[in-house]
Design a protein around this motif. Structure first.
Motif, mmCIF file in Angstrom:
data_model
loop_
_atom_site.group_PDB
_atom_site.id
_atom_site.type_symbol
_atom_site.label_atom_id
_atom_site.label_comp_id
_atom_site.label_asym_id
_atom_site.label_seq_id
_atom_site.Cartn_x
_atom_site.Cartn_y
_atom_site.Cartn_z
ATOM 1 N N LYS A 144 0.849 -1.187 0.000
ATOM 2 C CA LYS A 144 0.000 0.000 0.000
ATOM 3 C C LYS A 144 0.882 1.233 0.000
ATOM 4 O O LYS A 144 1.743 1.387 0.854
ATOM 5 C CB LYS A 144 -0.889 -0.019 1.241
ATOM 6 C CG LYS A 144 -2.183 0.714 1.023
ATOM 7 C CD LYS A 144 -3.135 0.489 2.172
ATOM 8 C CE LYS A 144 -4.092 1.654 2.293
ATOM 9 N NZ LYS A 144 -4.984 1.815 1.165
ATOM 10 N N PRO A 145 0.694 2.116 -0.971
ATOM 11 C CA PRO A 145 1.544 3.299 -1.016
ATOM 12 C C PRO A 145 1.332 4.139 0.231
ATOM 13 O O PRO A 145 0.209 4.242 0.739
ATOM 14 C CB PRO A 145 1.072 4.058 -2.256
ATOM 15 C CG PRO A 145 -0.217 3.457 -2.638
ATOM 16 C CD PRO A 145 -0.291 2.085 -2.048
ATOM 17 N N VAL A 146 2.420 4.695 0.735
ATOM 18 C CA VAL A 146 2.309 5.559 1.905
ATOM 19 C C VAL A 146 1.499 6.767 1.468
ATOM 20 O O VAL A 146 1.777 7.388 0.450
ATOM 21 C CB VAL A 146 3.705 5.992 2.391
ATOM 22 C CG1 VAL A 146 3.589 6.776 3.678
ATOM 23 C CG2 VAL A 146 4.587 4.771 2.563
ATOM 24 N N ALA A 147 0.493 7.058 2.242
ATOM 25 C CA ALA A 147 -0.417 8.123 1.830
ATOM 26 C C ALA A 147 0.257 9.477 1.946
ATOM 27 O O ALA A 147 0.041 10.211 2.887
ATOM 28 C CB ALA A 147 -1.677 8.071 2.673
ATOM 29 N N THR A 148 1.099 9.776 0.961
ATOM 30 C CA THR A 148 1.892 11.012 1.020
ATOM 31 C C THR A 148 0.997 12.244 1.054
ATOM 32 O O THR A 148 1.105 13.067 1.943
ATOM 33 C CB THR A 148 2.827 11.105 -0.190
ATOM 34 O OG1 THR A 148 2.088 10.671 -1.322
ATOM 35 C CG2 THR A 148 4.039 10.243 -0.004
ATOM 36 N N THR A 149 0.129 12.313 0.085
ATOM 37 C CA THR A 149 -0.684 13.526 -0.027
ATOM 38 C C THR A 149 -1.524 13.709 1.229
ATOM 39 O O THR A 149 -1.655 14.801 1.733
ATOM 40 C CB THR A 149 -1.596 13.466 -1.252
ATOM 41 O OG1 THR A 149 -2.159 12.152 -1.315
ATOM 42 C CG2 THR A 149 -0.825 13.739 -2.512
ATOM 43 N N LYS A 150 -2.068 12.601 1.711
ATOM 44 C CA LYS A 150 -2.934 12.684 2.870
ATOM 45 C C LYS A 150 -2.162 13.202 4.077
ATOM 46 O O LYS A 150 -2.614 14.093 4.782
ATOM 47 C CB LYS A 150 -3.519 11.311 3.190
ATOM 48 C CG LYS A 150 -4.975 11.200 2.790
ATOM 49 C CD LYS A 150 -5.508 9.878 3.259
ATOM 50 C CE LYS A 150 -6.690 9.491 2.400
ATOM 51 N NZ LYS A 150 -6.986 8.093 2.499
ATOM 52 N N ILE A 165 -1.799 -1.663 -8.820
ATOM 53 C CA ILE A 165 -2.448 -2.641 -7.968
ATOM 54 C C ILE A 165 -3.864 -2.159 -7.656
ATOM 55 O O ILE A 165 -4.117 -0.965 -7.541
ATOM 56 C CB ILE A 165 -1.608 -2.841 -6.685
ATOM 57 C CG1 ILE A 165 -2.149 -3.984 -5.841
ATOM 58 C CG2 ILE A 165 -1.523 -1.569 -5.869
ATOM 59 C CD1 ILE A 165 -1.195 -4.412 -4.747
ATOM 60 N N GLN A 222 -7.021 -1.372 -5.641
ATOM 61 C CA GLN A 222 -7.541 -1.132 -4.295
ATOM 62 C C GLN A 222 -9.043 -1.422 -4.310
ATOM 63 O O GLN A 222 -9.810 -0.753 -4.995
ATOM 64 C CB GLN A 222 -7.291 0.316 -3.879
ATOM 65 C CG GLN A 222 -7.947 0.712 -2.561
ATOM 66 C CD GLN A 222 -7.377 -0.032 -1.346
ATOM 67 O OE1 GLN A 222 -6.198 0.069 -1.036
ATOM 68 N NE2 GLN A 222 -8.231 -0.811 -0.679
ATOM 69 N N VAL A 275 -1.794 2.781 -8.056
ATOM 70 C CA VAL A 275 -2.974 2.085 -7.558
ATOM 71 C C VAL A 275 -4.156 2.384 -8.478
ATOM 72 O O VAL A 275 -4.314 3.503 -8.951
ATOM 73 C CB VAL A 275 -3.327 2.542 -6.116
ATOM 74 C CG1 VAL A 275 -4.507 1.749 -5.579
ATOM 75 C CG2 VAL A 275 -2.135 2.394 -5.194
ATOM 76 N N PRO A 298 -6.143 9.206 -5.734
ATOM 77 C CA PRO A 298 -5.295 9.700 -4.641
ATOM 78 C C PRO A 298 -3.810 9.372 -4.803
ATOM 79 O O PRO A 298 -2.972 10.194 -4.451
ATOM 80 C CB PRO A 298 -5.852 9.015 -3.398
ATOM 81 C CG PRO A 298 -7.128 8.351 -3.804
ATOM 82 C CD PRO A 298 -7.051 8.149 -5.276
ATOM 83 N N GLU A 299 -3.485 8.176 -5.308
ATOM 84 C CA GLU A 299 -2.075 7.766 -5.307
ATOM 85 C C GLU A 299 -1.681 7.192 -6.648
ATOM 86 O O GLU A 299 -2.510 6.609 -7.349
ATOM 87 C CB GLU A 299 -1.840 6.651 -4.257
ATOM 88 C CG GLU A 299 -2.183 7.011 -2.840
ATOM 89 C CD GLU A 299 -1.271 8.064 -2.256
ATOM 90 O OE1 GLU A 299 -0.140 8.228 -2.775
ATOM 91 O OE2 GLU A 299 -1.699 8.730 -1.298
ATOM 92 N N ASP A 300 -0.397 7.319 -6.959
ATOM 93 C CA ASP A 300 0.124 6.625 -8.140
ATOM 94 C C ASP A 300 0.294 5.146 -7.832
ATOM 95 O O ASP A 300 0.443 4.765 -6.678
ATOM 96 C CB ASP A 300 1.477 7.223 -8.541
ATOM 97 C CG ASP A 300 1.295 8.472 -9.379
ATOM 98 O OD1 ASP A 300 0.358 8.487 -10.202
ATOM 99 O OD2 ASP A 300 2.071 9.423 -9.201
#
Lengths: 294, 756
Positions: A115-121, B338, B340, B315, B311-313
């Motif tokens: 799971k990508p670290v929620a940078t923007t959040k 991936i 979600q 995903v 929100p994210e790259d």
């Protein structure tokens, strides 16, 4: 002996027949990584992945590798991995829904490397926090009077919450001790430092408030304390509506108390913890109103 | 001298060019050729018939820009007639595409051209308006773009990359058969959905009393939707990926506008997004002030434009459409990488719903909103069934008392007040521009009550189906203000052809414009529109199977002379007939002691039925009873009939049959004409009273299909001829069951029960 061997043979034949019956047709075998921790994870993953006569999953908790065996005409890897992800377990293809992951028991909450670290959040949260500090500072410097006012009533509210928490625990002794402190806090309030609105309400409720708090302090029986607390809570609610609060306050309602006539209370937490029944019916009730006067 | 002359010529030239370009612009004709053809598809494990247009399902997306002229040529290569209706599009009445109302059906093998100017913008869709063709593939997106210089062009919304999305359902059953099964109260769909709500299940969940009360009030199992579907499709696929939009790869921070139309025949869909909130920016093709929500339900035939953010790259976020009954869903993954997932909606608590219905239903079949004044989907009675808002059913027991007291809580059905999940409702929609109607126009007020009954699947307005009413005359230039109250047990998405109406939702002059309004049971809503386009406009429930049962009206704005239909009266008769088609059912039990069965031909009001019991020998006898009856009243509990009985039974020398009243029958063969009635008593017991021409009276009590468990049904019959019968049936599939029964004439028997 002969008969035994015959019986054995029949059993083996039968068993193998059952076996072949249960076997997966058009079988395809694949190995994929599924993230997880323990034996409990293994059970969940395999149960989620298995479909009778269509797919079987075997997961190794040490290597984190799962062997998928499935009928390639009836299903595919994606379908199996999706089911497993919906049970809470990430794979290279799917991320589990956050709420499902959160419900896994503690030992199963594996590290979610994928799971990508929620940078923007996070950035957003930091900004908010900064903003919050900023506000606080500004308030502190520009308007000390207001903060002091808040302090005036803060002690009253804090002691009130202590009484409420004691009642949630059905602890008559603590309730009465905290109520005594509440009486002190009420007496310590300097009316001149209150805002006009607060002042008006304070004048209206102070007498009842003091009387009720004193009654709770004297009462040794928790049932009696709760009866009085229901009255006290209404006074506090009026006060809460006009006074400044650092955090939101929740006005909550139990519809059952007092033979279905219902009763209210204030709480700092949104989740219901019922002071009128305690553990007997801890979560009975609902939030009526969120008071947010910063 | 020369100079001014030059100027004039130049001016003239300029004017000429301007005129030219303008006329060129206005006459931009966008033409589509649509080839409608039978095809075979395999969406859910079996090859089945479907209809494809230009070789695809859904039909191709038709795109126009406001100001274009649409020219759509339909080549009907089917073996049956067809038609295309442009849902939500303003056009001359003769282009509206309703067979026998605005045109003749496009016959097999012929070509038909629709041509109309595009005078609006927004997300719409188109579908067949002939029979049940919409269910098997004839739906597609119809997108009208704003001109860029449009005053209402919204930066940050109207310039986002857009994707047309059309939702639909697929069933392996023939839709005509579904329609028939619905009318015959076949509960196969409930078995498939695990929603039988039988006595066994009721007892297991501690809801035995609820079930009894439900049957006492003569209700069948609480149903959220009627049809079981095998697959849900988004743009024709069960799962699809959106990796690029407008040719660019999607990355973190990108926003995409999904133009979602619900092309399903009878399914409502929950729309949710794994990447966060959904921003609603338009509804039924009309802009609304952006609203952020966690989820929304899209009614049959509605459209919503929603904006989602990545929100994210790395995903791809799941955009999930789940049917209202929560049995099926389809996924659309937005982004790259991936996937979600979003957690599926938990199973419905049917018995809570049943309990809620029990409270609302009066003994006479009317619904009682207990003074809650419900409107605009704000109070959703169904929240009692939603575990994500009202908690899991398992926890319920500790709170049973608490729930009872909840009954005084004004917010107990308000999803947004109860839970942390924000759900869209109509009161949240606001138009960005003033939508007020001219104040000096005359106003015509109309009231409709939506009525119906589940038992016989009859759906109507004011208890009248289309074949029982005339067109409603309206003067051109009048404002029609319509108040609609839903007194039936199901929700109805009411759709108006040819106009957008204002929904009176408390937003005053910024009331939103829509062309479909979903009205939940017990709700009352008001809509209004200016009838400024003449013609015959259809107003109907968009649940296909409700529409086919006659839940329709026609507004006749002025006396429009439609060149497609020279004989309007005859055409209207045809339309009326098509909305009240008879349906047939038959069943027979091939048992060891004889054959038991019946057959019925019914429409919304009439029933012609015959029942037989044929033994294998003369002693057991042969018996056939035929009834022709008419259902009376909204709930159709009362049916007077005339009947004809024939029976033959070999009796012994001194043997004769005596009934409870001492009346005797001594003949072996008996032919009798009768008058009688049938009445549905509480607990769904049919009471039947009959007087024969020879004075013999017969009363009987009968109940069929008592749901014992998911697949077991019981039944009984007793009458004053001192005959009785009891049976048990195990349902194997929609047409086959195993039945065992004991009959006073024919004794004990086991057999195979077939039904059609």
């Amino acid at each position: 002996m002969k008969s035994i061997s015959k019986i054995l043979m029949i059993i083996t034949v039968l068993l193998s027949a059952v076996n072949s019956f249960a076997q997966i047709k058009n079988a395809k075998t694949e190995t994929v990584k599924i993230y997880g921790n323990c034996d409990m994870c293994k059970t969940t993953i395999e149960k989620a992945g298995n479909v009778k006569n269509v797919a079987t999953v075997e997961w190794n908790k040490d290597t984190k590798m799962a062997t998928l065996n499935y009928d390639s005409k009836k299903t595919n890897q994606d379908e199996i991995l999706k089911r497993i992800a919906l049970a809470g377990y990430d794979s290279e293809k799917f991320l589990a829904p956050d709420d499902v992951y959160a419900k896994l028991s503690g030992c199963c909450q594996y590290d979610r490397e994928l799971k990508p670290v929620a940078t923007t959040k996070d950035a957003g949260m930091d900004m908010k926090a900064d903003h919050g500090n900023h506000n606080a500072k500004e308030m502190a410097t520009t308007n000390t009077a207001t903060t002091q006012n808040a302090l005036q009533l803060k002690n009253v509210f804090d002691n009130y919450f202590s009484v409420k928490d004691a009642l949630i625990k059905t602890d008559a002794a603590v309730s009465s001790a905290k109520a005594a402190e509440l009486v002190k806090a009420i007496k310590a309030v300097e009316m001149t430092k209150l805002s006009t609105k607060e002042h008006t309400v304070w004048m209206k409720v102070m007498k009842d408030l003091t009387a009720n708090a004193e009654k709770i302090a004297v009462a040794k029986d928790v049932t009696k304390q709760r009866e009085i607390f229901a009255l006290l809570a209404n006074n506090m609610y009026e006060l809460a509506k006009v006074s400044k609060q650092e955090t939101p306050v929740y006005y909550q309602h139990c519809p059952m108390y007092n033979n279905g006539k219902g009763a209210n209370w204030l709480s700092k937490e949104e989740a219901i913890k019922n002071p009128y029944y305690g553990s007997k019916m801890l979560t009975c009730g609902s939030v009526q109103e969120t008071i947010n006067n910063k | 001298m020369n100079i001014p002359k030059n100027i004039t010529t130049r001016l003239l030239q300029a004017v000429f060019i301007l005129l030219c370009s303008q006329s060129l612009f206005a006459q931009k004709v966008v033409r589509y050729d649509l080839y409608v053809k039978d095809t075979l598809v395999n969406y859910a494990g079996k090859e089945k018939r479907a209809i494809a247009v230009n070789g695809q399902i859904p039909m191709p997306t038709l795109t126009f820009t406001e100001g274009d002229t649409a020219e759509i040529v339909v080549h009907n290569q089917l073996k049956e007639s067809t038609s295309l209706h442009w849902h939500g599009v303003f056009l001359p009445n003769k282009e509206d595409g309703v067979p026998w109302l605005t045109q003749k059906p496009i016959e097999a093998g012929t070509t038909y051209t629709y041509r109309f100017p595009i005078i609006q913008h927004g997300t719409h869709w188109y579908h067949s308006h002939s029979g049940l063709q919409e269910q098997i593939g004839m739906y597609g997106s119809f997108i009208m773009k704003k001109k860029e210089e449009d005053k209402t062009f919204r930066k940050g919304i109207d310039d986002l990359p857009t994707v047309p999305i059309i939702l639909s359902e697929w069933t392996n059953l023939n839709p005509d058969n579904i329609n028939r099964m619905l009318h015959n109260a076949n509960d196969w769909a409930a078995i498939k959905k695990n929603a039988t709500q039988s006595y066994a299940e009721a007892i297991k969940e501690g809801h035995f009393k609820t079930k009894i009360k439900n049957e006492w009030k003569r209700m069948l199992a609480m149903d959220v939707s009627d049809v079981y579907y095998d697959k849900i499709l988004i743009n024709g696929n069960h799962t699809s990926d959106l990796k690029t939009a407008d040719g660019k790869t999607l990355k973190a921070g990108d926003k995409v506008r999904l133009r979602v139309s619900n092309g399903g025949a009878s399914s409502y869909f929950w729309l949710r997004y794994a990447g966060g909130k959904i921003t609603v920016v338009a509804n039924d093709g009309n802009d609304v002030e952006p609203v952020e929500v966690d989820r929304l339900i899209i009614a049959v035939s509605e459209t919503y434009d929603v904006v989602v953010t990545i929100p994210e790259d790395g995903v791809a976020y799941e955009f999930l459409a789940t049917t209202e009954d929560r049995t099926q869903s389809a996924s659309y993954f937005v982004g790259n990488g991936i996937k979600q997932l979003i957690s599926p909606l938990p199973k419905l608590k049917y018995f809570e719903g049943m309990k809620m219905m029990n409270d609302m239903m009066k003994m006479n079949g009317d619904l009682d909103d207990m003074g809650m004044k419900m409107s605009l989907n704000q109070m959703d009675m169904n929240v009692v069934m939603y575990p994500e808002i009202t908690g899991d059913s398992k926890q319920k027991e500790d709170h049973s008392q608490h729930n009872m007291n909840m009954e005084n809580d004004p917010n107990r059905y308000n999803a947004n007040a109860l839970g942390e999940i924000k759900t869209l409702n109509y009161a949240m929609l606001q138009s960005p521009s003033n939508t007020e109607l001219p104040k000096d126009a005359p106003v015509k007020e109309l009231k409709f009550t939506l009525t119906g009954n589940m038992n016989r699947y009859v759906w109507s307005m004011d208890n009248k189906i289309l074949s029982e009413v005339d067109k409603i005359p309206v003067k051109k230039g009048e404002i029609l203000r319509i108040t609609i109250h839903n007194n039936s047990m199901m929700r109805h998405p009411m759709h108006l052809h040819g106009f957008d109406f204002r929904v009176i939702n408390g937003k005053g002059e910024y009331s939103p414009l829509k062309n479909v309004l979903d009205i939940m049971p017990m709700e009352t809503d008001t809509i209004e529109f200016l009838a400024n386009e003449e013609g015959d406009w259809f107003f109907h429930c968009h649940i296909l199977y409700h529409m086919m049962s006659g839940m329709n009206r026609v507004f006749a704005v002025d006396d429009y002379q439609n060149p497609n239909l020279p004989n309007k009266k005859q055409a209207y008769n045809k339309l009326q007939r098509e909305s009240n088609m008879p349906h047939f059912m038959a069943q027979n039990d091939f048992a060891t002691n004889g054959n038991d069965g019946d057959a019925m031909l019914q429409n919304s009001r009439w029933s012609l039925g015959t029942e037989w019991r044929l033994g294998y020998n003369d002693m057991h006898g042969y018996e056939v009873e035929t009834h022709l009856g008419r259902y009376i009243g909204k709930m159709q509990w009362f049916m007077p009939f005339i009947g004809f009985d024939w029976r033959y039974r070999k009796m012994g020398m001194d043997e004769h049959e005596t009934n409870l009243f001492g009346q005797k029958n001594e003949k072996d063969t008996r032919r009798a004409i009768s008058l009688g009635f049938m009445y549905t008593l509480p607990m769904l017991v049919n009471f039947q009273a009959e007087v024969y021409h020879d004075g013999i009276v017969r009363l009987s009590l009968m109940r069929e299909d008592i749901p014992i468990s998911k697949r077991i049904r019981a039944g009984f019959m007793v009458n004053t001829d001192l005959e009785y019968m009891a049976d048990l049936k195990y349902i194997i599939n929609k047409n086959i069951g195993i039945r065992t029964h004991y009959d006073s004439d024919m004794d004990f028997g086991v057999g195979l029960a077939l039904n059609y």
